[in-house]
Design a protein around this motif. Sequence first.
Motif, PDB file in Angstrom:
ATOM      1  N   MET A   1     -27.656  -1.786 -39.768  1.00 49.01           N
ATOM      2  CA  MET A   1     -28.558  -1.813 -40.915  1.00 49.01           C
ATOM      3  C   MET A   1     -28.931  -3.256 -41.237  1.00 49.01           C
ATOM      4  N   THR A   2     -30.216  -3.540 -41.282  1.00 51.74           N
ATOM      5  CA  THR A   2     -30.712  -4.869 -41.594  1.00 51.74           C
ATOM      6  C   THR A   2     -30.521  -5.163 -43.075  1.00 51.74           C
ATOM      7  N   THR A  16     -40.173  -2.251 -45.585  1.00 55.55           N
ATOM      8  CA  THR A  16     -39.719  -1.694 -44.316  1.00 55.55           C
ATOM      9  C   THR A  16     -39.645  -2.807 -43.280  1.00 55.55           C
ATOM     10  N   TRP A  18     -37.804  -3.686 -39.231  1.00 54.80           N
ATOM     11  CA  TRP A  18     -37.084  -3.167 -38.073  1.00 54.80           C
ATOM     12  C   TRP A  18     -37.105  -4.216 -36.963  1.00 54.80           C
ATOM     13  N   THR A  19     -36.257  -4.010 -35.966  1.00 59.43           N
ATOM     14  CA  THR A  19     -36.284  -4.877 -34.787  1.00 59.43           C
ATOM     15  C   THR A  19     -36.722  -4.062 -33.590  1.00 59.43           C
ATOM     16  N   GLN A  20     -37.258  -4.752 -32.595  1.00 60.75           N
ATOM     17  CA  GLN A  20     -37.705  -4.127 -31.363  1.00 60.75           C
ATOM     18  C   GLN A  20     -37.074  -4.844 -30.182  1.00 60.75           C
ATOM     19  N   VAL A  26     -39.238  -8.838 -34.793  1.00 59.68           N
ATOM     20  CA  VAL A  26     -38.984  -8.179 -36.078  1.00 59.68           C
ATOM     21  C   VAL A  26     -40.304  -7.602 -36.577  1.00 59.68           C
ATOM     22  N   THR A  75     -45.663  -7.712 -36.442  1.00 63.72           N
ATOM     23  CA  THR A  75     -44.427  -8.217 -35.851  1.00 63.72           C
ATOM     24  C   THR A  75     -44.445  -9.738 -35.825  1.00 63.72           C
TER      25      THR A  75
END
Length: 96
Positions: A1-2, A16, A18-20, A26, A75
């Motif tokens: 969890m970030t 919101t 997220w990472t990829q 990010v 991103t």
Amino acid sequence: MTKLDTNALPSEYPRTVWTQGDGKTVGVIAQEGGCGKASASVLEQSASLVKIELVETLPLTKQACTMDIRFPPLTVQLAEPLGERTVALTSRQEQK
């Protein structure tokens, strides 16, 4: 969890993140409306914090624009994977 610090965002802004891939990319959800165009950039990267600024660029000249609000996914690239670092989001508007 970030871990996420959104205290600097207006209350209506999306939160919101997220990472990829390998964690160096990010993703964030930005906000733009009408003739505005959203962008994101990394302001700071340290061992414990990544600070990302969301910018809505508005045109200098007056023009007819729609009244819609959009939430584009954007991103940014980090030097190292995000890992356990906190992501701090800030936002501003500018005219160009």
